[in-house]
Design an enzyme around this catalytic site. Structure first.
Site, PDB file in Angstrom:
ATOM      1  N   ASN A 202      67.539  15.004  31.912  1.00 46.11           N
ATOM      2  CA  ASN A 202      66.352  15.107  31.060  1.00 46.11           C
ATOM      3  C   ASN A 202      65.481  13.866  31.230  1.00 46.11           C
ATOM      4  O   ASN A 202      65.284  13.441  32.391  1.00 46.11           O
ATOM      5  CB  ASN A 202      66.674  15.497  29.618  1.00 46.11           C
ATOM      6  CG  ASN A 202      67.605  14.614  28.840  1.00 46.11           C
ATOM      7  OD1 ASN A 202      68.802  14.589  29.099  1.00 46.11           O
ATOM      8  ND2 ASN A 202      67.098  13.899  27.863  1.00 46.11           N
ATOM      9  N   ASP A 203      64.975  13.305  30.177  1.00 51.87           N
ATOM     10  CA  ASP A 203      63.878  12.335  30.221  1.00 51.87           C
ATOM     11  C   ASP A 203      63.921  11.315  31.364  1.00 51.87           C
ATOM     12  O   ASP A 203      64.952  10.660  31.565  1.00 51.87           O
ATOM     13  CB  ASP A 203      63.872  11.518  28.923  1.00 51.87           C
ATOM     14  CG  ASP A 203      64.214  12.337  27.708  1.00 51.87           C
ATOM     15  OD1 ASP A 203      64.381  13.551  27.809  1.00 51.87           O
ATOM     16  OD2 ASP A 203      64.334  11.744  26.632  1.00 51.87           O
ATOM     17  N   PRO A 204      62.766  11.121  32.026  1.00 48.68           N
ATOM     18  CA  PRO A 204      62.647   9.952  32.908  1.00 48.68           C
ATOM     19  C   PRO A 204      62.463   8.719  32.019  1.00 48.68           C
ATOM     20  O   PRO A 204      61.434   8.557  31.386  1.00 48.68           O
ATOM     21  CB  PRO A 204      61.376  10.240  33.706  1.00 48.68           C
ATOM     22  CG  PRO A 204      60.620  11.246  32.929  1.00 48.68           C
ATOM     23  CD  PRO A 204      61.530  11.900  31.942  1.00 48.68           C
TER      24      PRO A 204
ATOM     25  N   SER B 229      67.226   7.440  25.701  1.00 45.91           N
ATOM     26  CA  SER B 229      66.005   7.032  26.412  1.00 45.91           C
ATOM     27  C   SER B 229      65.470   5.661  26.032  1.00 45.91           C
ATOM     28  O   SER B 229      65.800   5.106  24.975  1.00 45.91           O
ATOM     29  CB  SER B 229      64.924   8.076  26.191  1.00 45.91           C
ATOM     30  OG  SER B 229      65.289   9.229  26.885  1.00 45.91           O
TER      31      SER B 229
END
Ligand code: DQQ
Length: 575
Positions: free
Chosen positions: A62-64, A123
């Site tokens: 998922n998230d960069p 994140s």
């Protein structure tokens, strides 16, 4: 429609809380599939796997989180489950690149190991300090499942790839105080420094108010919460992955992250956990009081401007000093339909990195795929002055339609036949759902039929439709997954759409670019004014059986100049 919207929101929120409870009371923003948390085999057929988008060989992403350029190398850190193709066991995976096209996977940068991150490394962001040292800020999940903010530094600055990262013992550097929600406090931003003080923001919520808490520090280690948040908005729920950055008022070049004053505007982008969409505002930042004032006309809330009106979430930007530009990455937000990819052993795709800058109209941002991606263009075809009468669709032959880059300019001889615009149509997605690509119009619908099967049993249309508004014409851009797959159940097939703020009075033309990659269609209307990413799962329109058409279903005849390229795979994609 409103009732439906409310009902689906209600369902979503209920589901969200059930899931939170399942996850030991942690307020996690992703669905948790416990039974699927194991090494799953990667199916050899790889039906919907992308050819040139960023993906690891297997499992969930998922998230960069932290994206950065350091000493000639681009780094992307991203949320990854090393044990399965669903969200869970989250670590910071790490890949490096010299061109953001070819990627080499390295060992994970940050994994749970300490009391301040033993239950997950969520994140965050990267910041390059003035002495050219990179620092990663990230959210750790502690033994009580509270969210705390940590930092990590490179173990060896002379390693060009920065493979190993150290978590200093003075972590965590920020914890929620008694007034805050300890399980809704995450995703520290890239930091900026003004007058000797570093600042960062951390996303949160108080009841249903979304908040970007501001923290200050002199040494990057001891962070103190400011009395007032940088920004907050009622009724928007949890703010994830807040991004705060300046854009230049005078050109495309990226101002320094700490710039402020008369030559820049500021952007706050928030990822809304309740809707799983993002929005941003433009505004002015006053560092003396750390105040952010939203521009008049910039909408703060559900109906705000979006970087992308489709499957796009948890985006993060960084400055590329090599080309003096700001680049932004997003993730396709797989949470809604993981089932398809899960069976194949992988889920989640990052979008092609996009350059981002302020539209000369100063009312919105523009986004455009980084130019490096054009090095993957191979076979090329052109259609010039292609006439498209009502009901016509013309095939763009001679390229690999499942993996292509297409640029089209549509010329509109007259706007007279545009249908009247009803001012109550405030939601472009609803409008696109009603007036799909096959509903005959006056001017439009016209556009591309991407990932289409030969006889059009399946296709993902990306198209414009024009209306006569009160003062000027209203342009709608749709990317409609409704007809993308013959599969009836278990797929999320939204009619994504956004309005395009263009003035067609002088030049009656509209441009469209689509990056097509097996199960991804990333589209850019009017030079990047309105972007839409669709994730689709065709059953017939796959590999060599995928086709590409230009079409028109409006009574006004349209002419199109089309240029399309086959896109090859990069030499290296994390394998
Ligand atoms: N994903 C991370 C969180 C963030 C969310 C967890 C957004 O830190 O808020 O994987 O997709």
């Amino acid at each position: 429609m409103e009732v439906l919207k409310f009902f689906s929101l209600y369902l979503f929120v209920c589901c969200f809380y059930v899931i939170s409870n399942l996850n030991n009371g942690v307020e996690a923003s992703h669905k948790v599939y416990k039974e699927l948390q194991s090494e799953s085999a990667v199916n050899v057929k790889q039906l919907h796997r992308t050819g040139y988008h960023f993906q690891p060989p297997k499992n969930w992403i998922n998230d960069p989180n932290g994206v950065m350029h350091y000493n000639g190398i681009y780094h992307v850190f991203y949320q990854h489950n090393p044990k399965g193709a669903v969200w869970g066991n989250i670590i910071w995976a790490h890949s490096v690149s010299k061109d953001m096209v070819n990627w080499e996977a390295l060992e994970p940068a940050i994994c749970p190991s300490e009391h301040f991150d033993i239950n997950g490394c969520w994140s965050g962001s990267a910041t390059i300090l003035p002495d050219n040292t990179p620092v990663l800020l990230y959210t750790g999940i502690d033994p009580q499942h509270n969210q705390v903010q940590n930092y990590a530094i490179p173990a060896n600055l002379s390693d060009p790839y920065l493979r190993k990262w150290i978590k200093p013992a003075d972590n965590p550097v920020a914890v929620a105080d008694e007034t805050m929600n300890k399980t809704a406090f995450r995703d520290p931003s890239t930091a900026w420094k003004i007058d000797g003080h570093w600042r960062m923001v951390v996303g949160s919520r108080r009841k249903n108010r979304g908040i970007a808490h501001l923290y200050r520090s002199r040494d990057f280690k001891k962070w103190t919460k400011a009395k007032h948040p940088l920004h907050s908005v009622a009724k928007t729920g949890m703010w994830e992955c807040v991004d705060f950055f300046p854009v230049s008022l005078t050109g495309e070049a990226a101002p320094d992250a700490s710039a402020f004053g008369p030559n820049v505007k500021h952007v706050i982008k928030v990822s809304l956990d309740v809707t799983r969409f993002e929005y941003y505002t433009l505004g002015t930042y006053f560092p003396a009081r750390d105040k952010y004032l939203v521009d008049k006309g910039s909408v703060d809330g559900w109906d705000g401007l979006r970087l992308d009106y489709g499957n796009y979430y948890a985006s993060k930007s960084f400055i590329d000093p090599i080309k003096n530009r700001r680049i932004i990455w997003g993730w396709t937000n797989e949470s809604d339909t993981p089932q398809d990819d899960v069976k194949k052993g992988w889920a989640g795709i990052q979008t092609i990195p996009r350059k981002v800058w302020l539209d000369p109209n100063r009312k919105q941002l523009l986004l455009w795929p980084i130019e490096e991606i054009e090095t993957l263009r191979t076979q090329n075809v052109k259609l010039s002055n292609q006439e498209l009468k009502l009901g016509e669709h013309v095939e763009v032959k001679g390229i690999t339609a499942a993996q292509a880059d297409v640029e089209v300019t549509f010329f509109i001889p007259s706007l007279d036949k545009a249908e009247p615009f009803d001012p109550s149509w405030t939601n472009p997605q609803d409008l696109c759902g009603q007036k799909g690509s096959t509903v005959q119009g006056g001017v439009g619908p016209f556009g591309l039929l991407t990932l289409a099967s030969e006889k059009l049993e399946e296709y993902t249309p990306v198209f414009f439709r024009l209306f006569k508004g009160q003062d000027k014409h209203v342009v709608l851009l749709c990317s409609d997954a409704g007809s993308s797959s013959l599969r009836k159940v278990g797929l999320y097939k939204p009619s994504f759409a956004g309005f395009v703020d263009v003035d067609l009075a002088d030049k009656k033309k509209l441009s469209l670019r689509s990056l097509i990659d097996n199960s991804m269609v990333e589209s850019f209307g009017a030079g990047g004014k309105t972007c839409i990413t669709s994730r689709v799962y065709p059953t017939l329109a796959v590999f060599d059986d995928a086709h590409l058409f230009v079409f028109n279903n409006g009574t006004e005849k349209i002419t199109a100049d089309v240029e399309a390229w086959s896109m090859r795979k990069p030499n290296k994609m994390n394998n």
